[in-house]
Design a protein around this motif. Structure first.
Motif, PDB file in Angstrom:
ATOM      1  N   PHE A 112       1.102  -0.870   0.104  1.00  0.00           N
ATOM      2  CA  PHE A 112       0.388  -0.038  -0.216  1.00  0.00           C
ATOM      3  C   PHE A 112       0.823   1.040   0.025  1.00  0.00           C
ATOM      4  O   PHE A 112       0.216   2.387  -0.492  1.00  0.00           O
ATOM      5  CB  PHE A 112      -0.881   0.193   1.238  1.00  0.00           C
ATOM      6  CG  PHE A 112      -2.341   1.394   1.003  1.00  0.00           C
ATOM      7  CD1 PHE A 112      -3.131   1.271   0.732  1.00  0.00           C
ATOM      8  CD2 PHE A 112      -1.592   2.455   1.728  1.00  0.00           C
ATOM      9  CE1 PHE A 112      -4.453   1.151   0.121  1.00  0.00           C
ATOM     10  CE2 PHE A 112      -3.014   3.037   1.490  1.00  0.00           C
ATOM     11  CZ  PHE A 112      -3.986   3.153   0.983  1.00  0.00           C
ATOM     12  N   SER A 113       2.342   1.461   0.187  1.00  0.00           N
ATOM     13  CA  SER A 113       3.085   2.374   0.896  1.00  0.00           C
ATOM     14  C   SER A 113       3.450   3.072  -0.905  1.00  0.00           C
ATOM     15  O   SER A 113       3.693   3.798  -1.196  1.00  0.00           O
ATOM     16  CB  SER A 113       4.253   2.113   1.493  1.00  0.00           C
ATOM     17  OG  SER A 113       4.971   0.662   0.676  1.00  0.00           O
ATOM     18  N   PRO A 258       9.785 -11.394  -9.123  1.00  0.00           N
ATOM     19  CA  PRO A 258       9.821 -12.133 -10.220  1.00  0.00           C
ATOM     20  C   PRO A 258       9.005 -11.951 -11.132  1.00  0.00           C
ATOM     21  O   PRO A 258       9.649 -11.499 -12.227  1.00  0.00           O
ATOM     22  CB  PRO A 258      10.486 -13.826  -9.786  1.00  0.00           C
ATOM     23  CG  PRO A 258      10.409 -13.734  -8.030  1.00  0.00           C
ATOM     24  CD  PRO A 258       9.948 -12.611  -7.450  1.00  0.00           C
ATOM     25  N   LEU A 259       7.574 -11.673 -10.891  1.00  0.00           N
ATOM     26  CA  LEU A 259       6.779 -12.494 -10.963  1.00  0.00           C
ATOM     27  C   LEU A 259       6.422 -10.783 -12.350  1.00  0.00           C
ATOM     28  O   LEU A 259       6.179 -10.874 -13.228  1.00  0.00           O
ATOM     29  CB  LEU A 259       5.660 -13.002 -10.845  1.00  0.00           C
ATOM     30  CG  LEU A 259       4.756 -13.917 -10.376  1.00  0.00           C
ATOM     31  CD1 LEU A 259       3.783 -14.118 -10.354  1.00  0.00           C
ATOM     32  CD2 LEU A 259       5.092 -14.499 -11.795  1.00  0.00           C
ATOM     33  N   ALA A 260       7.158  -9.468 -11.133  1.00  0.00           N
ATOM     34  CA  ALA A 260       7.326  -7.977 -11.499  1.00  0.00           C
ATOM     35  C   ALA A 260       7.954  -8.565 -12.957  1.00  0.00           C
ATOM     36  O   ALA A 260       7.826  -7.675 -13.818  1.00  0.00           O
ATOM     37  CB  ALA A 260       6.774  -7.478 -10.172  1.00  0.00           C
ATOM     38  N   MET A 261       9.029  -9.321 -12.748  1.00  0.00           N
ATOM     39  CA  MET A 261      10.113  -8.855 -13.449  1.00  0.00           C
ATOM     40  C   MET A 261       9.715  -9.445 -14.757  1.00  0.00           C
ATOM     41  O   MET A 261       9.944  -8.825 -15.885  1.00  0.00           O
ATOM     42  CB  MET A 261      11.490  -9.037 -12.964  1.00  0.00           C
ATOM     43  CG  MET A 261      12.899  -8.881 -14.219  1.00  0.00           C
ATOM     44  SD  MET A 261      13.896  -9.981 -13.311  1.00  0.00           S
ATOM     45  CE  MET A 261      13.177 -11.917 -13.074  1.00  0.00           C
ATOM     46  N   LYS A 273       2.357  -0.756  -9.784  1.00  0.00           N
ATOM     47  CA  LYS A 273       1.701  -1.023  -9.197  1.00  0.00           C
ATOM     48  C   LYS A 273       0.643  -1.366  -9.225  1.00  0.00           C
ATOM     49  O   LYS A 273       0.509  -1.225  -8.766  1.00  0.00           O
ATOM     50  CB  LYS A 273       1.166   1.371  -9.796  1.00  0.00           C
ATOM     51  CG  LYS A 273       1.758   1.740  -8.156  1.00  0.00           C
ATOM     52  CD  LYS A 273       0.966   2.935  -8.671  1.00  0.00           C
ATOM     53  CE  LYS A 273       2.026   4.371  -8.032  1.00  0.00           C
ATOM     54  NZ  LYS A 273       1.471   5.405  -8.367  1.00  0.00           N
ATOM     55  N   VAL A 274       0.514  -2.504 -10.438  1.00  0.00           N
ATOM     56  CA  VAL A 274      -0.019  -3.148 -10.801  1.00  0.00           C
ATOM     57  C   VAL A 274      -0.006  -4.305 -10.290  1.00  0.00           C
ATOM     58  O   VAL A 274      -1.065  -5.066  -9.814  1.00  0.00           O
ATOM     59  CB  VAL A 274      -0.052  -3.238 -12.201  1.00  0.00           C
ATOM     60  CG1 VAL A 274      -1.262  -4.114 -13.138  1.00  0.00           C
ATOM     61  CG2 VAL A 274      -0.518  -2.173 -13.222  1.00  0.00           C
ATOM     62  N   VAL A 275       1.536  -4.472 -10.299  1.00  0.00           N
ATOM     63  CA  VAL A 275       1.880  -5.543  -8.986  1.00  0.00           C
ATOM     64  C   VAL A 275       1.315  -5.784  -7.876  1.00  0.00           C
ATOM     65  O   VAL A 275       0.718  -6.659  -6.944  1.00  0.00           O
ATOM     66  CB  VAL A 275       2.578  -6.097  -8.994  1.00  0.00           C
ATOM     67  CG1 VAL A 275       3.507  -6.908  -8.370  1.00  0.00           C
ATOM     68  CG2 VAL A 275       3.469  -6.069 -10.911  1.00  0.00           C
TER      69      VAL A 275
END
Length: 437
Positions: A112-113, A258-261, A273-275
């Motif tokens: 949330f930060s 890793p998934l965001a990457m 932000k989507v992640v």
């Protein structure tokens, strides 16, 4: 006494199970699995599912026999006809669930930060208070939020799989850490990664604790357990195939997200932000499922006469165990705001494997003693060899845990006994271990 409202159908219960199993762990876990197994990460998830199936089947039969909110505590109580044993087992189940909730609440603050800077204690209090309020409002509202969260978290993972599918041709899915498939390094990597991946399959057991809110639980719960396990396993395998096609196992192991990457490389409009949003949805779903499980566990144990009677109170309008819900909220908030979440989290895996052994052993004892089921309907039944296999597999994985975790487990059991002792001395329950009214 008022009863819980039966709302869950097969579809809704399967959504509940899928959301609980998926959780947020896959967002960080996949990198560690790939680091261990290399491009064979998919096989570790497959192996983990195979390992989980015997215990899942045992849960399915036991829930079909005894569709009560107490879950594991009820199973152990029926098998061994003892009030001490199920009370301690129930305490461990409760603690493992609330530790997960507490860790999730802290993780929500971190995600949330990225959107807004708010003090940690405020975010945690609002988060736990909000989902506890939804829990109190009833299983209808809980189910609606669960469905929304499942669409969000599963949709995000399926989106990654969908875009990643076009990269599968770039991956070599038959190579591990070693030079050949049968090399020691490769096989050890697959096995070690399977131990990690196994924890991603945990969550199906929580469905047993909402049995009294399920329509025709004798048939619905076993089917939902197996469906949710198969669905989540297919998603895990798809994610594993995608990430090793896009990044090396070394990159995946070193990445904290890793998934965001991977998503940023294959999906043009993906951003941190989507992640974060997907992770918050996922954490909310897992936390809600665990709070529902924990409150129904306390409710079921109270109805069985194993803990304080007040915890079995059902709100006449909402038809939810309001006292148990409030108790669970207070405990979860205390753990989340304390500095003990990390320590308790390290013990959760050992607690669950021990509980899996108890579940399989309980089914064996019940079958050998030829104990009658609570339900008069046709029950789901499995060969006796399956729970035996479940004990062997769970015991093997237990040998891979660090010694410190067993020490903490012993400490938790002592705490559970000290909490239970005053009740046994002063409450003096006169309930027998016959099926609950």
């Amino acid at each position: 006494m008022a009863e819980l409202k039966r709302h869950f159908t097969l579809t809704k219960l399967t959504f509940y199970g899928v959301g609980d199993i998926l959780g947020a762990g896959i967002y960080a876990l996949i990198g560690k699995v790939a680091a261990e197994a290399g491009n064979l990460a998919w096989s570790s998830f497959l192996l983990a599912t195979i390992v989980a199936i015997p215990t899942a089947l045992s849960y399915a039969e036991l829930t079909s026999r005894y569709p009560k909110s107490g879950g594991v505590a009820v199973f152990v109580g029926r098998a061994f006809s003892n009030t001490y044993f199920p009370a301690i087992v129930g305490f461990l189940v409760l603690l493992s669930g609330l530790t997960s909730v507490a860790a999730g609440a802290n993780a929500v603050h971190g995600y949330f930060s990225l959107f807004l800077e708010i003090p940690r204690w405020v975010i945690i209090s609002i988060f736990l208070g909000g989902i506890s309020w939804i829990n109190f409002r009833g299983i209808d509202d809980s189910s609606k939020l669960n469905t929304l969260c499942v669409f969000a978290e599963a949709g995000g993972l399926l989106l990654i799989i969908g875009f990643g599918f076009f990269h599968w041709g770039d991956g070599n899915f038959a190579t591990g850490r070693g030079e050949t498939f049968l090399s020691k390094e490769t096989l050890e990597g697959i096995g070690g990664a399977a131990v990690l991946a196994f924890y991603a399959t945990i969550g199906f057991e929580d469905m047993c604790n909402v049995s009294e809110e399920v329509k025709k639980p004798e048939q619905t719960v076993p089917r939902a357990i197996l469906l949710s396990l198969v669905i989540t396993s297919l998603i895990y395998i798809g994610i594993a195939l995608t990430v090793v096609s896009v990044a090396s196992y070394k990159e995946l192991g070193e990445s904290s997200a890793p998934l965001a990457m991977v998503a940023e490389r294959i999906i043009p409009f993906f951003s941190p932000k989507v992640v974060a949003a997907l992770a918050i949805f996922s954490l909310t779903n897992t936390a809600l499922a665990n709070l529902i499980m924990a409150s129904r566990l306390l409710y079921g144990m109270s109805r069985e006469g194993w803990i304080f009677k007040a915890l079995g109170f059902v709100h006449p309008q909402k038809q939810t165990p309001s006292v148990a819900i409030l108790t669970v909220f207070v405990i979860a908030l205390s753990i989340a705001l304390s500095g003990t979440v990390k320590i308790l989290g390290q013990t959760t895996s050992v607690v669950m494997l021990c509980l899996f052994i108890f579940v399989n052993l309980s089914l064996i004892v019940i079958r050998l003693r030829n104990l009658a089921p609570d339900s008069r309907l046709k029950i789901f039944q499995i060969p006796l060899l399956i729970p035996m296999l479940g004990i062997i597999v769970s015991a093997f994985l237990l040998t891979q845990a660090p010694r410190e975790a067993f020490l903490r487990l012993l400490i938790l059991m002592i705490i559970g006994f000290l909490i239970y002792l005053p009740y046994k001395i002063f409450a003096r329950p006169n309930r027998s271990l016959t099926p609950a009214d």
